[in-house]
Scaffold this active site. Sequence first.
Site, PDB file in Angstrom:
ATOM      1  N   HIS A   1       1.069  -1.600  -0.283  1.00  0.00           N
ATOM      2  CA  HIS A   1       0.436  -0.016  -0.087  1.00  0.00           C
ATOM      3  C   HIS A   1       0.718   1.145  -0.270  1.00  0.00           C
ATOM      4  CE1 HIS A   1      -3.992   2.140   1.668  1.00  0.00           C
ATOM      5  NE2 HIS A   1      -3.180   3.345   2.093  1.00  0.00           N
ATOM      6  N   GLU A   2       1.732   2.203   0.955  1.00  0.00           N
ATOM      7  CA  GLU A   2       2.644   2.018   0.777  1.00  0.00           C
ATOM      8  C   GLU A   2       3.743   2.629  -0.358  1.00  0.00           C
ATOM      9  OE1 GLU A   2       1.499   5.245   3.576  1.00  0.00           O
ATOM     10  OE2 GLU A   2       0.836   3.071   4.379  1.00  0.00           O
TER      11      GLU A   2
ATOM     12  N   HIS B   1       2.246   4.851  -2.956  1.00  0.00           N
ATOM     13  CA  HIS B   1       2.529   5.949  -2.542  1.00  0.00           C
ATOM     14  C   HIS B   1       3.530   6.736  -3.144  1.00  0.00           C
ATOM     15  CE1 HIS B   1      -1.393   7.394  -0.753  1.00  0.00           C
ATOM     16  NE2 HIS B   1      -1.411   5.209   0.784  1.00  0.00           N
TER      17      HIS B   1
ATOM     18  N   GLU C   1      -4.897   7.883  -2.803  1.00  0.00           N
ATOM     19  CA  GLU C   1      -4.647   6.727  -2.644  1.00  0.00           C
ATOM     20  C   GLU C   1      -5.454   5.648  -3.798  1.00  0.00           C
ATOM     21  OE1 GLU C   1      -5.878   5.143   0.951  1.00  0.00           O
ATOM     22  OE2 GLU C   1      -3.987   6.720   0.804  1.00  0.00           O
TER      23      GLU C   1
END
Lengths: 498, 498
Positions: free
Chosen positions: A263-264, A267, A293
């Site tokens: 997830h990160e 980003h 996001e």
Amino acid sequence: MQDTVKKYKQLIKKRAALGHAMGVLSYDSETVMPKNGAPHMAESMATLSEELYRLRVNDELRDMLNELEANKAELDPVTRREVELELKELKKLERVPVEEYSAFDRLISEASIVWREAKRNSDYQLFKPYMKRIVAASKAMAGYMYPGKPAYDALLEEFSEGLSMDMLEPFFKDVKAKLVPVIHAVCECGRQADDSKLTLPFPIEGQRRLSSFVMDFLGIDTNSCVIGEVEHPFTTAFNKHDIRLTTHYHEEDVLSNLLSVAHEGGHCLYELNIGDELIGSPLASGATMALHESQSRLFENMICRSPEFIALLYPRMKEIFPLQMQDISEELLFRAANRAEPSLIRTEADELTYPLHIMVRYEIEKQLIAGTLSVEDLPEAWNSMYKEYLGVDVPDDKAGVLQDSHWAGGMIGYFPSYCVGSAYSAQIYHNIAKEIDIPATVAQGGVKPIVEWLTDRLYRFGKLKTPEELSRSVLCGEFDPDYYTDYLTKKFTELYKL
Amino acid sequence: MQDTVKKYKQLIKKRAALGHAMGVLSYDSETVMPKNGAPHMAESMATLSEELYRLRVNDELRDMLNELEANKAELDPVTRREVELELKELKKLERVPVEEYSAFDRLISEASIVWREAKRNSDYQLFKPYMKRIVAASKAMAGYMYPGKPAYDALLEEFSEGLSMDMLEPFFKDVKAKLVPVIHAVCECGRQADDSKLTLPFPIEGQRRLSSFVMDFLGIDTNSCVIGEVEHPFTTAFNKHDIRLTTHYHEEDVLSNLLSVAHEGGHCLYELNIGDELIGSPLASGATMALHESQSRLFENMICRSPEFIALLYPRMKEIFPLQMQDISEELLFRAANRAEPSLIRTEADELTYPLHIMVRYEIEKQLIAGTLSVEDLPEAWNSMYKEYLGVDVPDDKAGVLQDSHWAGGMIGYFPSYCVGSAYSAQIYHNIAKEIDIPATVAQGGVKPIVEWLTDRLYRFGKLKTPEELSRSVLCGEFDPDYYTDYLTKKFTELYKL
């Protein structure tokens, strides 16, 4: 005019340096600072934050920006867009009385401390007076910054330009109508895989090697991005060459860190691939929270929960954790990574139930700001919506209304960006898939062509184009929430043979 | 006047916040930042450093300080001493042309990068032009800041007020005359213990537990002090509640980290015990580098290399490293911790030969600044002094003249503080021992009464008293280097049965 450009760039540089410092202080506070350092750190940050405000709102800057704006035809495209955004920001900020701006800063820094304590003791009463002040102050700020806009629309806009209740109402209605039945069907089908063996202890040292595996798979250069360890993972980028990705290792939940890094990592890929020509410019960051996001969700849910990625991951996990993985098949690992089940905690929620966690928050925020729900009645409203939407009983405020740090941090209006980002990611995936065979790419061990597609349409621009232009570019047209609901319905119908 | 005090305190607060930020940025650069973040970080730090300079040297501050100085009888003791030091600093800094100040900043930040590269490749030629500029710039700065003082005295004073060539000449003469024969005798006696077994790999995870053991023994509160990992250990204190101690773990040298934590722990104890009434004041830090070093040396050499501490450490090491410690006796561990042997690298030198490493640097710095040694001839001079004083052949510049970062960092004049600190520590130990049974205290598992003695005479004052007053307080009179040479002579004569 060239002189004004030069002076303007100098001011921007000073502000960037101070912003960089504030970012590092904040990162340090979360990852390294000893506990007793907190009060002094808060004081230093408050002092620097006032200084930063003075560098953002002052007569000299206003004069320079007005002069540059009047001669915008002569500016290069980067400076022209900077001036446009700077002026917008300046006009917005200077409508806020400076004392109220500082007071809000102080309020949220105190509130965050009290919230931590309140959460620890599951004591909403302790936090309530702060929540009351935060709601009132947020409304006031919204009024100053976006006069004429409904207050909650202003708060939504502040995090993701383009988001509004007009857009979210039908979106959430659709989500509710289409996904709630799927969730019910999942719960009732009795086909949950038994993944209890995945809660054996997986030593952290080995989990760190899995983090590296995910980073390598995503093609993230560790010379530009390091992993820190925190309670609640986040990513912060000081510039495209210095990004701090964070994670949390749970011995008894090996998938938590893995998917958190994925997830990160999403980003991170966005920030890493911003165009070099924007280095040092305030344009050098992601365009909106929702777009950001969309990237973390894309890489977490659609890439790293895919059977193709699990097929790469499985042998690596067997290698690092031969004992723990002894009785776990690749199929079981895949099922565990895609398990759907209504639960209490947003940050631990699966892909299917996640939007309902956000819907609760959206409804509550909207009503709090409209004044139709009082801070007094907040926990009750929370608990009854969790029962209604997710079918779960909230045992205490720690697992309920106090679970997230956002409100204490003054971030009312942020949550919807998470969900819209998820919805974007489904539409984006669909668009990429028209040009690239995503499963085959992942199966080959990397995501390079996918990142290139995204860089070309989104990443490289930073804030150079408007959020509207960038959304259209990456969504290939209008936002259509059907991609999201269709994707989730199809995926979970197949997974659970509904 | 009260108004001026208030305005002055506000300015100080802003400066402290910026200083705090610079400290965190610098710590972050060394411990966390990904490699590619370096250029942008350097730029931000340069910008903030200019800002800090403007907050240190400006007309408003000068006027305030002059007004406060004129009314100093009305000031509280803390503010009075602050004003005295601030005025001194301001007068010193405003004699430096601002362009030269900035140029020096830029020079050392570039030089540090080039030095790293030069050291890696053992290529003095690469670094030479920077060294030339640093020597010239240091001389110029010395002239501006301390007009009328010999340039090298000015540089010594800059790090430790009170140090001068007049003081150091007889000191080093004494050190040389008394210690060189002891070193020769050690080398020739043939009584080195065989501690080769201590170079077995000691896993880092276990070494981290030993670090905690040393911290606990020293009574350092880990809520106020955290351990970071770096190439060259140091300690930095942002305030007494947020101290960053650093270390380096070597798998094949378990004592290195242990003694490093003991050393940095000494620095830490000083900062931890500064009086609460100085919090937020520029007086809240150690008085001079020499006094600071006296504390690190005291706890490293005289406390943590003592047989009593080794007796505590030994069972703990056996517990954590049963295999590695299998054939190592307590006696052998003690001998290994106190092994003396001429070597090439200062940071790895033992207690006995350490002062000679410093003497080489003192001689060279003195001559470079006097102009009697050229930057061209520096490696030759270095190598021949290492041969003369320590009897070792320097194989390359990496292990020679390029080993330390200090000169690249513009810190000519710093090294003697290390050695004077060591000498202070012997005299301080002697004074404490008149009141406290140190070996018995250590044997009981802590250093509390020792820290209290030091807090009472030194730590709590920060910079509130002058370095002269504080030295006298903790040395119980004049500095007398005989304590140092006598201590080392006695210790190593006994150890090696000379």
